[in-house]
Design an enzyme around this catalytic site. Structure first.
Site, PDB file in Angstrom:
ATOM      1  N   GLY A  11       0.844  -1.207   0.000  1.00 15.85           N
ATOM      2  CA  GLY A  11       0.000   0.000   0.000  1.00 15.85           C
ATOM      3  C   GLY A  11       0.872   1.247   0.000  1.00 15.85           C
ATOM      4  O   GLY A  11       1.864   1.315   0.719  1.00 15.85           O
ATOM      5  N   ARG A  72       0.955  -4.952  -5.099  1.00 20.70           N
ATOM      6  CA  ARG A  72       1.110  -6.145  -4.255  1.00 20.70           C
ATOM      7  C   ARG A  72       1.408  -7.260  -5.259  1.00 20.70           C
ATOM      8  O   ARG A  72       0.688  -7.399  -6.246  1.00 20.70           O
ATOM      9  CB  ARG A  72      -0.160  -6.415  -3.472  1.00 20.70           C
ATOM     10  CG  ARG A  72      -0.608  -5.177  -2.648  1.00 20.70           C
ATOM     11  CD  ARG A  72      -1.676  -5.540  -1.656  1.00 20.70           C
ATOM     12  NE  ARG A  72      -2.307  -4.348  -1.084  1.00 20.70           N
ATOM     13  CZ  ARG A  72      -1.856  -3.674  -0.022  1.00 20.70           C
ATOM     14  NH1 ARG A  72      -0.757  -4.076   0.596  1.00 20.70           N
ATOM     15  NH2 ARG A  72      -2.498  -2.631   0.444  1.00 20.70           N
ATOM     16  N   ASP A 103       5.010  -4.587   6.011  1.00 21.06           N
ATOM     17  CA  ASP A 103       5.299  -5.953   6.422  1.00 21.06           C
ATOM     18  C   ASP A 103       5.582  -6.915   5.234  1.00 21.06           C
ATOM     19  O   ASP A 103       6.598  -7.601   5.213  1.00 21.06           O
ATOM     20  CB  ASP A 103       4.057  -6.394   7.221  1.00 21.06           C
ATOM     21  CG  ASP A 103       4.164  -7.782   7.734  1.00 21.06           C
ATOM     22  OD1 ASP A 103       4.989  -7.994   8.621  1.00 21.06           O
ATOM     23  OD2 ASP A 103       3.427  -8.653   7.227  1.00 21.06           O
ATOM     24  N   THR A 125       4.257   2.528   5.976  1.00 17.64           N
ATOM     25  CA  THR A 125       2.889   2.027   5.925  1.00 17.64           C
ATOM     26  C   THR A 125       2.035   2.853   6.886  1.00 17.64           C
ATOM     27  O   THR A 125       2.462   3.119   8.013  1.00 17.64           O
ATOM     28  CB  THR A 125       2.786   0.530   6.314  1.00 17.64           C
ATOM     29  OG1 THR A 125       1.412   0.237   6.627  1.00 17.64           O
ATOM     30  CG2 THR A 125       3.630   0.157   7.525  1.00 17.64           C
ATOM     31  N   ASP A 127      -0.310   1.851   8.447  1.00 13.80           N
ATOM     32  CA  ASP A 127      -0.747   0.991   9.565  1.00 13.80           C
ATOM     33  C   ASP A 127       0.170   1.110  10.788  1.00 13.80           C
ATOM     34  O   ASP A 127      -0.230   0.750  11.900  1.00 13.80           O
ATOM     35  CB  ASP A 127      -0.795  -0.474   9.126  1.00 13.80           C
ATOM     36  CG  ASP A 127      -1.713  -0.691   7.935  1.00 13.80           C
ATOM     37  OD1 ASP A 127      -2.576   0.165   7.692  1.00 13.80           O
ATOM     38  OD2 ASP A 127      -1.546  -1.717   7.245  1.00 13.80           O
ATOM     39  N   ASP A 129       2.558  -0.741  11.696  1.00 17.64           N
ATOM     40  CA  ASP A 129       2.588  -2.042  12.372  1.00 17.64           C
ATOM     41  C   ASP A 129       3.939  -2.760  12.260  1.00 17.64           C
ATOM     42  O   ASP A 129       4.007  -3.974  12.389  1.00 17.64           O
ATOM     43  CB  ASP A 129       1.460  -2.937  11.833  1.00 17.64           C
ATOM     44  CG  ASP A 129       1.555  -3.155  10.321  1.00 17.64           C
ATOM     45  OD1 ASP A 129       2.395  -2.496   9.674  1.00 17.64           O
ATOM     46  OD2 ASP A 129       0.794  -3.985   9.797  1.00 17.64           O
ATOM     47  N   ARG A 171      -5.471  -2.416   8.915  1.00 24.38           N
ATOM     48  CA  ARG A 171      -5.382  -3.887   8.829  1.00 24.38           C
ATOM     49  C   ARG A 171      -5.553  -4.475  10.230  1.00 24.38           C
ATOM     50  O   ARG A 171      -6.547  -4.206  10.868  1.00 24.38           O
ATOM     51  CB  ARG A 171      -4.039  -4.278   8.205  1.00 24.38           C
ATOM     52  CG  ARG A 171      -4.175  -5.283   7.113  1.00 24.38           C
ATOM     53  CD  ARG A 171      -2.927  -5.459   6.290  1.00 24.38           C
ATOM     54  NE  ARG A 171      -1.703  -5.158   6.931  1.00 24.38           N
ATOM     55  CZ  ARG A 171      -0.615  -5.931   6.912  1.00 24.38           C
ATOM     56  NH1 ARG A 171      -0.649  -7.083   6.283  1.00 24.38           N
ATOM     57  NH2 ARG A 171       0.507  -5.542   7.497  1.00 24.38           N
TER      58      ARG A 171
HETATM   59  O1  F6P Z   1      -1.636  -1.568   4.584  1.00 26.57           O
HETATM   60  C1  F6P Z   1      -2.208  -0.338   4.249  1.00 26.57           C
HETATM   61  C2  F6P Z   1      -3.687  -0.487   4.032  1.00 26.57           C
HETATM   62  O2  F6P Z   1      -4.214   0.799   3.702  1.00 26.57           O
HETATM   63  C3  F6P Z   1      -4.479  -1.115   5.178  1.00 26.57           C
HETATM   64  O3  F6P Z   1      -4.731  -0.223   6.228  1.00 26.57           O
HETATM   65  C4  F6P Z   1      -5.708  -1.596   4.470  1.00 26.57           C
HETATM   66  O4  F6P Z   1      -6.314  -2.676   5.172  1.00 26.57           O
HETATM   67  C5  F6P Z   1      -5.165  -2.044   3.137  1.00 26.57           C
HETATM   68  O5  F6P Z   1      -3.943  -1.348   2.937  1.00 26.57           O
HETATM   69  C6  F6P Z   1      -6.061  -1.772   1.962  1.00 26.57           C
HETATM   70  O6  F6P Z   1      -5.477  -2.344   0.846  1.00 26.57           O
HETATM   71  P1  F6P Z   1      -5.841  -1.962  -0.650  1.00 26.57           P
HETATM   72  O7  F6P Z   1      -5.350  -0.574  -0.913  1.00 26.57           O
HETATM   73  O8  F6P Z   1      -5.105  -2.983  -1.448  1.00 26.57           O
HETATM   74  O9  F6P Z   1      -7.332  -2.037  -0.765  1.00 26.57           O
END
Ligand code: F6P
Length: 319
Positions: A11, A72, A103, A125, A127, A129, A171
């Site tokens: 992300g 990803r 991560d 990130t 998050d 985390d 997340r």
């Molecule tokens: O890891 C960052 C994040 O924004 C999380 O908080 C969220 O759950 C996820 O990515 C959303 O992913 P995507 O942008 O692939 O929908």
């Protein structure tokens, strides 16, 4: 060391561009050549690589997202993807790689290290985390975005005397909910790290109304449950007019805060120092105002500590 590669993966996080800028400029300062890989590990697999110059990173420090783009990349989990990645590194004679991400990206960086590729990681990130660092790039901006949204929701919540349940990203981490909830004065904050009792949340709502509160804000981290069902449950138990707002990807966009730009600039420059001093398989992080370097494997093996004292403080301040 002569040539290094940079990629952003997973992300996107506001401040990634400031980190790219710092890596490019600091590397060129030390006489290195820099190559950008597009779309994270996808660019490594498909050999999507270009030379970066001082001008390649002009006018980006204030921009959210990532100029290198991101993805990803499940293919990188497989043997064929990994073989292709190694051959891209060889074909472009890249001596080392800086991986900027969260991560999943750090797992990729750790694998590259074990495959003998000199690699360092920069935590980015929203998050927040990743263990072994107080802050990840992008977290502060996301917290400011959510705090700003809470301020706006408050206006309409007060006018209509409603309860608002706001769902935020993260997340499995409740860091965004906690920090923005504390900054925004939320009545209750629900996070996956700590148990919560909806009955207790409803009692707090009733107490608030009794002492004349015109609105209530409940912040729910996405990992703690669905705001839609929590909102329904609260409405059913309290009979109060309740609305749900899911902030979604708005949290991840926008110009990075000064804090994120400074953090990213320091992390980017420090990553180049790590490479130049031959300390591979490490990540850059911060503890307070100090930079800290830790093995990627150690960061991946730990769960980031949740600042429970801040959570209890938020609970006391919102009685
Ligand atoms: O890891 C960052 C994040 O924004 C999380 O908080 C969220 O759950 C996820 O990515 C959303 O992913 P995507 O942008 O692939 O929908």
């Amino acid at each position: 060391m002569r040539k290094i590669g940079i990629l952003t993966s997973g992300g996107d996080a506001p401040g990634m561009n400031a980190a790219i800028r710092a890596i490019v400029r600091k590397s060129i300062f030390h006489g290195l050549e820099v190559f950008g890989l597009r779309r994270g590990f996808q660019g490594l697999i498909s050999n999507d690589c270009f030379r970066m110059h001082l001008g390649s990173v002009a006018d980006i420090i204030h921009r959210g997202g990532t100029i290198l783009r991101t993805a990803r990349t499940p293919e990188f989990m497989h043997e064929s993807g990994r073989r292709a990645a190694l051959s891209t590194l060889r074909a472009n004679e890249l001596d080392a790689l800086v991986v900027i991400g969260g991560d999943g990206s750090f797992h990729g960086a750790d694998w590259l290290t074990s495959a003998g590729v000199p690699t360092v990681g920069i935590p980015a990130t929203i998050d927040n985390d990743i263990a072994c660092t107080d802050y990840c790039i992008g977290f502060d901006t996301a917290v400011c975005n959510v705090t700003d949204a809470i301020n706006k929701v408050r206006d309409t919540a007060t006018s209509h005397e409603r309860v608002y349940v706001i769902e935020v990203m993260g997340r499995t981490s409740g860091h965004i909910a906690l920090f923005a909830g504390l900054a925004g004065g939320a009545e209750s904050i629900l996070v996956p790290e700590l148990p919560f009792d909806l009955e207790h949340v409803c009692q707090r709502l009733h107490r608030g109304v009794q002492r004349g509160k015109l609105h209530s804000i409940i912040l729910v981290a996405e990992g703690a449950g669905s705001a839609l069902s929590i909102g329904e449950e609260i409405k059913m138990r309290t009979n109060m007019e309740t609305r749900v707002t899911i902030l979604g990807h708005l949290q991840r966009g926008g110009t990075p805060t000064a804090f994120d730009r400074i953090l990213a600039s320091r992390f980017g420059a420090a990553a180049v120092d790590l490479l130049l001093s031959g300390r591979f398989g490490q990540m850059v992080g911060n503890v307070g105002c100090e930079l800290r370097f830790s093995p990627l494997a150690a960061a991946l093996a730990q769960k980031k500590e949740f600042p429970a004292e801040l959570y209890h403080l938020a609970g006391i301040l919102s009685i």
